[in-house]
Enzyme design. Structure first.
Site, PDB file in Angstrom:
ATOM      1  N   HIS A 124       0.847  -1.210   0.000  1.00 56.53           N
ATOM      2  CA  HIS A 124       0.000   0.000   0.000  1.00 56.53           C
ATOM      3  C   HIS A 124       0.880   1.258   0.000  1.00 56.53           C
ATOM      4  O   HIS A 124       0.670   2.174  -0.804  1.00 56.53           O
ATOM      5  CB  HIS A 124      -0.907   0.021   1.231  1.00 56.53           C
ATOM      6  CG  HIS A 124      -1.546   1.361   1.458  1.00 56.53           C
ATOM      7  ND1 HIS A 124      -2.674   1.785   0.782  1.00 56.53           N
ATOM      8  CD2 HIS A 124      -1.180   2.399   2.251  1.00 56.53           C
ATOM      9  CE1 HIS A 124      -2.979   3.025   1.159  1.00 56.53           C
ATOM     10  NE2 HIS A 124      -2.093   3.421   2.052  1.00 56.53           N
ATOM     11  N   HIS A 129       1.390   5.084  -2.465  1.00 54.44           N
ATOM     12  CA  HIS A 129       1.767   6.470  -2.120  1.00 54.44           C
ATOM     13  C   HIS A 129       3.024   6.988  -2.820  1.00 54.44           C
ATOM     14  O   HIS A 129       3.100   8.155  -3.181  1.00 54.44           O
ATOM     15  CB  HIS A 129       2.020   6.567  -0.609  1.00 54.44           C
ATOM     16  CG  HIS A 129       0.783   6.594   0.222  1.00 54.44           C
ATOM     17  ND1 HIS A 129      -0.043   7.695   0.312  1.00 54.44           N
ATOM     18  CD2 HIS A 129       0.235   5.658   1.018  1.00 54.44           C
ATOM     19  CE1 HIS A 129      -1.054   7.429   1.138  1.00 54.44           C
ATOM     20  NE2 HIS A 129      -0.919   6.194   1.575  1.00 54.44           N
ATOM     21  N   GLU A 170      -5.569   9.582   0.064  1.00 54.09           N
ATOM     22  CA  GLU A 170      -5.964   8.167   0.042  1.00 54.09           C
ATOM     23  C   GLU A 170      -7.024   7.853  -1.028  1.00 54.09           C
ATOM     24  O   GLU A 170      -6.917   6.824  -1.690  1.00 54.09           O
ATOM     25  CB  GLU A 170      -6.486   7.737   1.424  1.00 54.09           C
ATOM     26  CG  GLU A 170      -5.444   7.762   2.531  1.00 54.09           C
ATOM     27  CD  GLU A 170      -4.324   6.715   2.351  1.00 54.09           C
ATOM     28  OE1 GLU A 170      -3.422   6.676   3.194  1.00 54.09           O
ATOM     29  OE2 GLU A 170      -4.334   5.954   1.367  1.00 54.09           O
ATOM     30  N   SER A 189      -4.023   0.897  -4.533  1.00 52.70           N
ATOM     31  CA  SER A 189      -3.529  -0.385  -4.002  1.00 52.70           C
ATOM     32  C   SER A 189      -4.680  -1.364  -3.762  1.00 52.70           C
ATOM     33  O   SER A 189      -4.482  -2.444  -3.221  1.00 52.70           O
ATOM     34  CB  SER A 189      -2.770  -0.162  -2.691  1.00 52.70           C
ATOM     35  OG  SER A 189      -3.599   0.532  -1.773  1.00 52.70           O
TER      36      SER A 189
HETATM   37  N1  HBI Z   1       1.066   6.356   9.919  1.00 55.06           N
HETATM   38  N2  HBI Z   1       2.572   4.904   8.890  1.00 55.06           N
HETATM   39  C1  HBI Z   1       1.500   5.733   8.801  1.00 55.06           C
HETATM   40  N3  HBI Z   1       0.898   5.929   7.619  1.00 55.06           N
HETATM   41  C2  HBI Z   1      -0.172   6.756   7.490  1.00 55.06           C
HETATM   42  O1  HBI Z   1      -0.707   6.947   6.382  1.00 55.06           O
HETATM   43  C3  HBI Z   1      -0.663   7.420   8.637  1.00 55.06           C
HETATM   44  C4  HBI Z   1      -0.002   7.200   9.858  1.00 55.06           C
HETATM   45  N4  HBI Z   1      -0.424   7.810  10.975  1.00 55.06           N
HETATM   46  C5  HBI Z   1      -1.491   8.800  10.955  1.00 55.06           C
HETATM   47  C6  HBI Z   1      -2.193   8.869   9.664  1.00 55.06           C
HETATM   48  N5  HBI Z   1      -1.741   8.261   8.569  1.00 55.06           N
HETATM   49  C7  HBI Z   1      -3.504   9.611   9.601  1.00 55.06           C
HETATM   50  O2  HBI Z   1      -3.794  10.221  10.847  1.00 55.06           O
HETATM   51  C8  HBI Z   1      -3.579  10.664   8.546  1.00 55.06           C
HETATM   52  O3  HBI Z   1      -4.942  10.914   8.397  1.00 55.06           O
HETATM   53  C9  HBI Z   1      -2.902  11.906   8.944  1.00 55.06           C
HETATM   54 FE    FE Z   2      -2.050   5.280   3.046  1.00 56.29          FE
END
Ligand code: HBI
Ligand code: FE
Length: 288
Positions: A124, A129, A170, A189
């Protein structure tokens, strides 16, 4: 040790990619997912995503080496990957984005969970991303998002930014001369949603509007009921330019919107039939 030096002392949340922990099955799962999604999104992903995929040399040979991939990405837009264990606390996540470090989970899902997993795995994160981080304007948007997140925390407005991230990074769509195409990682994904988001008559498709999105709830366990469509990545980046504090203040007085709602002022590109069966929205658990 690639522990990230942040502006405030933080426990090391990033570590060298444990490549020795991958077995043949892990690489086989990557190969399967990559071959399937690369074929599926070839005419559904936005052109900048496909360009990023090629520029970064992502392929089906197996789980990529994060450092080598980071060298290519850094040459393009100054971003590097940060190897992490999984979903991070918001503060760590925003700190990394503000430092142009994208957190990438090191492990990959098992065959048994090929099509749905609770939290992001390496497929993913890397396939969904990373290719768009090679797109200069989107790369700037993601860093601005990280900087905005650190401020939102102080203003108690994290849920607003979480919605912006959800409906753009997303699950966002983008206009092209051939019609809407996908830019959201959560769609790219996903086997089912890569088709559903463009082909199904069930969901709404609405022009991107920052304030409107910050009021709109979402579901994490089903396909989206509304997709927001940007004109181009500049529109996304421009949306992060103003100080969000007055926006948060304005929104305090307005009710949240359900994921399926449409407003009279919405730029409606397609009004969804909201066919619960076609959308797979059989259970009506509340949006968040
Ligand atoms: N941590 N590893 C990871 N990947 C993410 O996409 C992610 C996260 N922590 C917080 C988060 N996304 C969400 O709170 C977002 O909406 C900011
Ligand atoms: Fe993501």
């Amino acid at each position: 040790m690639c522990a990230l030096v942040l502006d405030t002392p933080q426990p090391a949340i990033t570590f060298p990619q444990p490549v020795q922990r991958y077995d043949a099955e892990d690489h086989a799962v990557w190969r399967h997912l990559f071959q399937r999604q690369a074929r599926l999104v070839a005419d559904r992903a936005c052109p900048d995503f496909l360009r990023g995929l090629k520029l970064l040399g992502l392929n089906d040979s197996g789980i990529p080496d994060f450092e080598r991939l980071s060298d290519r990405l850094e040459a393009a837009t100054g971003w590097r990957l940060a190897c992490v264990e999984g979903f991070l606390p918001d503060s760590d996540f925003f700190h990394l984005l503000a430092a142009r470090r994208f957190p990438v989970t090191w492990w990959i899902r098992p065959w048994a969970k090929l099509d749905y997993l609770q939290e992001p795995d390496v497929f993913h994160d890397l396939f969904g991303h990373v290719p768009l981080l090679a797109q200069p304007v989107f790369a700037d948007y993601m860093q601005a998002f990280g900087q905005g997140g650190l401020k939102a925390e102080r203003l108690g407005a994290l849920h607003r930014l979480a919605r912006l991230y959800w409906y753009s990074v997303e699950f966002g769509l983008i206009q092209t001369p051939d019609g809407p195409r996908i830019h959201g990682a959560g769609i790219l994904s996903s086997k089912g949603e890569s088709v559903f988001c463009l082909d199904s008559p069930a969901p709404n498709r609405v022009g991107f509007d920052l304030r409107r999105i910050m009021r709109t709830r979402y579901r994490i366990d089903t396909f989206q009921k509304t997709y927001f469509v940007i004109r181009d990545f500049e529109q996304l980046f421009e949306a992060t330019r103003p100080d969000f504090a007055p926006i948060y203040a304005d929104l305090e007085g307005l009710p949240d919107l359900a994921a399926s709602d449409l407003l009279p002022e919405d730029v409606v590109i397609t009004r969804g039939s909201m066919d619960r069966v076609a959308g797979g929205w059989l259970d009506e658990t509340p949006d968040t």
